[in-house]
Design a protein around this motif. Structure first.
Motif, PDB file in Angstrom:
ATOM      1  N   VAL A  63      42.518  53.625  57.083  1.00  0.00           N
ATOM      2  CA  VAL A  63      42.217  54.709  58.018  1.00  0.00           C
ATOM      3  C   VAL A  63      42.518  56.069  57.401  1.00  0.00           C
ATOM      4  O   VAL A  63      41.726  57.015  57.525  1.00  0.00           O
ATOM      5  CB  VAL A  63      43.003  54.501  59.330  1.00  0.00           C
ATOM      6  N   LEU A  64      43.652  56.186  56.709  1.00  0.00           N
ATOM      7  CA  LEU A  64      43.995  57.472  56.090  1.00  0.00           C
ATOM      8  C   LEU A  64      42.978  57.855  55.019  1.00  0.00           C
ATOM      9  O   LEU A  64      42.554  59.016  54.927  1.00  0.00           O
ATOM     10  CB  LEU A  64      45.398  57.405  55.487  1.00  0.00           C
ATOM     11  N   ALA A  65      42.569  56.898  54.205  1.00  0.00           N
ATOM     12  CA  ALA A  65      41.622  57.193  53.135  1.00  0.00           C
ATOM     13  C   ALA A  65      40.260  57.594  53.682  1.00  0.00           C
ATOM     14  O   ALA A  65      39.579  58.465  53.124  1.00  0.00           O
ATOM     15  CB  ALA A  65      41.487  55.982  52.214  1.00  0.00           C
ATOM     16  N   MET A  89      40.486  49.722  43.595  1.00  0.00           N
ATOM     17  CA  MET A  89      40.601  48.648  44.572  1.00  0.00           C
ATOM     18  C   MET A  89      40.945  47.325  43.889  1.00  0.00           C
ATOM     19  O   MET A  89      41.816  46.576  44.355  1.00  0.00           O
ATOM     20  CB  MET A  89      39.296  48.497  45.355  1.00  0.00           C
ATOM     21  N   ALA A  90      40.280  47.046  42.772  1.00  0.00           N
ATOM     22  CA  ALA A  90      40.561  45.813  42.035  1.00  0.00           C
ATOM     23  C   ALA A  90      42.000  45.815  41.507  1.00  0.00           C
ATOM     24  O   ALA A  90      42.732  44.829  41.643  1.00  0.00           O
ATOM     25  CB  ALA A  90      39.565  45.644  40.890  1.00  0.00           C
ATOM     26  N   ALA A  91      42.403  46.936  40.904  1.00  0.00           N
ATOM     27  CA  ALA A  91      43.746  47.009  40.314  1.00  0.00           C
ATOM     28  C   ALA A  91      44.846  46.932  41.361  1.00  0.00           C
ATOM     29  O   ALA A  91      45.951  46.450  41.072  1.00  0.00           O
ATOM     30  CB  ALA A  91      43.878  48.311  39.516  1.00  0.00           C
ATOM     31  N   SER A  92      44.562  47.385  42.588  1.00  0.00           N
ATOM     32  CA  SER A  92      45.601  47.394  43.622  1.00  0.00           C
ATOM     33  C   SER A  92      46.050  45.997  44.013  1.00  0.00           C
ATOM     34  O   SER A  92      47.120  45.831  44.606  1.00  0.00           O
ATOM     35  CB  SER A  92      45.106  48.157  44.864  1.00  0.00           C
ATOM     36  N   LEU A  93      45.259  44.968  43.688  1.00  0.00           N
ATOM     37  CA  LEU A  93      45.682  43.595  43.945  1.00  0.00           C
ATOM     38  C   LEU A  93      46.917  43.216  43.110  1.00  0.00           C
ATOM     39  O   LEU A  93      47.653  42.292  43.465  1.00  0.00           O
ATOM     40  CB  LEU A  93      44.548  42.613  43.636  1.00  0.00           C
ATOM     41  N   LEU A  94      47.113  43.913  42.001  1.00  0.00           N
ATOM     42  CA  LEU A  94      48.238  43.581  41.131  1.00  0.00           C
ATOM     43  C   LEU A  94      49.582  43.863  41.788  1.00  0.00           C
ATOM     44  O   LEU A  94      50.565  43.164  41.530  1.00  0.00           O
ATOM     45  CB  LEU A  94      48.140  44.363  39.818  1.00  0.00           C
ATOM     46  N   VAL A  95      49.632  44.891  42.655  1.00  0.00           N
ATOM     47  CA  VAL A  95      50.923  45.268  43.247  1.00  0.00           C
ATOM     48  C   VAL A  95      51.445  44.184  44.187  1.00  0.00           C
ATOM     49  O   VAL A  95      52.582  43.724  44.033  1.00  0.00           O
ATOM     50  CB  VAL A  95      50.822  46.628  43.960  1.00  0.00           C
ATOM     51  N   GLY A 115      41.861  51.776  48.910  1.00  0.00           N
ATOM     52  CA  GLY A 115      40.737  51.477  48.034  1.00  0.00           C
ATOM     53  C   GLY A 115      39.617  50.781  48.768  1.00  0.00           C
ATOM     54  O   GLY A 115      38.435  51.102  48.594  1.00  0.00           O
ATOM     55  N   HIS A 116      39.975  49.828  49.604  1.00  0.00           N
ATOM     56  CA  HIS A 116      38.978  49.094  50.375  1.00  0.00           C
ATOM     57  C   HIS A 116      38.221  50.033  51.311  1.00  0.00           C
ATOM     58  O   HIS A 116      36.985  49.968  51.425  1.00  0.00           O
ATOM     59  CB  HIS A 116      39.667  47.982  51.163  1.00  0.00           C
ATOM     60  N   GLY A 117      38.950  50.929  51.990  1.00  0.00           N
ATOM     61  CA  GLY A 117      38.312  51.842  52.925  1.00  0.00           C
ATOM     62  C   GLY A 117      37.362  52.814  52.246  1.00  0.00           C
ATOM     63  O   GLY A 117      36.252  53.069  52.726  1.00  0.00           O
ATOM     64  N   VAL A 118      37.793  53.374  51.111  1.00  0.00           N
ATOM     65  CA  VAL A 118      36.945  54.333  50.394  1.00  0.00           C
ATOM     66  C   VAL A 118      35.680  53.658  49.862  1.00  0.00           C
ATOM     67  O   VAL A 118      34.571  54.169  50.009  1.00  0.00           O
ATOM     68  CB  VAL A 118      37.737  54.980  49.242  1.00  0.00           C
ATOM     69  N   VAL A 119      35.858  52.492  49.246  1.00  0.00           N
ATOM     70  CA  VAL A 119      34.696  51.782  48.703  1.00  0.00           C
ATOM     71  C   VAL A 119      33.750  51.382  49.827  1.00  0.00           C
ATOM     72  O   VAL A 119      32.520  51.452  49.680  1.00  0.00           O
ATOM     73  CB  VAL A 119      35.140  50.545  47.897  1.00  0.00           C
TER      74      VAL A 119
END
Length: 388
Positions: A63-65, A89-95, A115-119
């Motif tokens: 929502v923020l993005a 978005m892909a890289a954020s899965l690493l965290v 990332g999901h929201g922006v994409v």
């Protein structure tokens, strides 16, 4: 006339595949995370309240993005936004894959949600840019392929869970695969077309038409969110079915939604967006309502199937209408409608739960059915604006 009859240029054909890649990747990313929620919960020793907070972090990030991405898309073009944010978005899965504590998990899921929201907003904007080069609708099929991506991600996740694969290894491989897919897809997108947004368009807030489209998105998403959490409970608790039968309701709903989205572009080309949305709303509302009122497991499952058929094509048409009303602010209009739609997805389970405290679950589930009828009545808002 000649423009509508000619084949799309090669660049548009390539871009169509690029958009497909982003829709599949976004669905797969979400499916990957969802499939390993139990493992993440167990690895970190989280209780239900902490896990709920983690899931809420995804919503907060999305929502923020979405609040700021619309301006960026309108200024620099959706292609330029999709490049870096798809990789992010892909890289954020690493965290969440490597995070060893709740605070790290929360931070990672906020990033993942952002990332999901922006994409999500950018790929929908680009899909409409690609559709302008075609002589037929193509947008609904993209949404069907998002569902396919979700099935791929959750299917691979289920296999990884069955094999006992560590979440960190699974998410690292998934992140690498998704990064490769979005990078290949990025190279196929249409060139970005930066433009100066007119002052009048820049200053205007949410128009009444965009607000109404947002209400339609909220109504449909509320129904979709309700099905995920409450359809199994309705079959099991209200109708006294076995757990296996209870699971069929949501599976039938999801399957019919995905299958009908592959037919949606043909239907909108033949009947037009207003007739399609009106018919879909009527099918969803009357089908679901009748299935609940009969109060029998077979009727309920048929009603859930009709609800999935009805909802299948509405959201893509709502997004298409939002993204084409004013090309100068397509990104912001899409972001506003997407935010309201996402709000409905989150609110659905909560709303049904609150209503259930005052009445029966049967009565509570009639609310999404009634909202589908409201969508049918408001269908003229998706009518395309005359060119020029």
């Amino acid at each position: 006339m000649s423009d509508t009859l000619c084949a799309p240029p090669d660049s548009a054909r390539r871009a169509r595949w690029g958009v497909i890649g982003y829709f599949v990747a976004t669905g797969a990313a979400l499916g990957t995370w969802t499939a390993r929620i139990p493992a993440v919960k167990q690895d970190l020793g989280l209780d239900d309240g902490q896990m709920t907070l983690a899931l809420f972090a995804i919503a907060v990030g999305s929502v923020l993005a979405m609040q700021g991405v619309g301006h960026v898309i309108d200024r620099f073009g959706s292609a330029r936004v999709l490049g870096p944010t798809g990789l992010a978005m892909a890289a954020s899965l690493l965290v969440p894959g490597f995070g060893g504590s709740l605070p790290v998990l929360l931070a990672g899921l906020v990033l993942f949600g952002a990332g999901h929201g922006v994409v999500d907003v950018a790929m929908n904007a680009h899909s409409m840019q690609v559709q302008r080069h075609y002589s037929r609708p193509i947008v609904i099929t993209f949404h069907a392929l998002f569902s396919v991506g979700g099935l791929i991600g959750s299917g691979v996740g289920a296999v990884a869970a069955q094999l006992g694969a560590p979440v960190s290894l699974h998410f690292a491989l998934a992140a690498g695969s998704l990064a490769l897919l979005v990078e290949v897809s990025r190279r196929r997108l249409l060139p970005a077309e930066p433009r100066v947004v007119p002052e009048r368009s820049r200053a205007r807030g949410m128009s009444p038409a965009i607000l109404l489209l947002g209400v339609l998105a909220f109504s449909c998403s509320l129904g979709e969110g309700s099905m995920a959490d409450w359809s199994p409970l309705y079959l099991h608790d209200e109708l006294r079915t076995s757990p296996a039968i209870a699971a069929i309701g949501y599976a039938v709903f999801s399957t019919m939604m995905a299958v009908c989205r592959f037919l949606g572009d043909h239907l909108v080309a033949r009947f037009g967006p207003v007739s399609l949305v009106r018919s879909c709303g009527l099918i969803a509302g009357t089908g679901m309502g009748a299935g609940l009122l009969v109060h029998h497991p077979v009727a309920a499952i048929i009603g859930f199937a009709l609800f999935g058929i009805g909802l299948s094509c509405i959201i893509p048409q709502v997004f298409s209408a939002a993204g084409t009303r004013d090309p100068a602010r397509a990104g912001r209009d899409l972001a506003q409608v997407s935010t309201l739609g996402y709000g409905g997805l989150l609110a659905g389970p909560v709303v049904i739960g609150l209503i259930t405290q005052w009445t029966s679950l049967t009565a509570a589930l009639l609310v999404p059915a009634a909202l589908a009828l409201v969508v049918a009545a408001a269908a003229p808002v998706v009518r395309p604006r005359p060119a020029g």
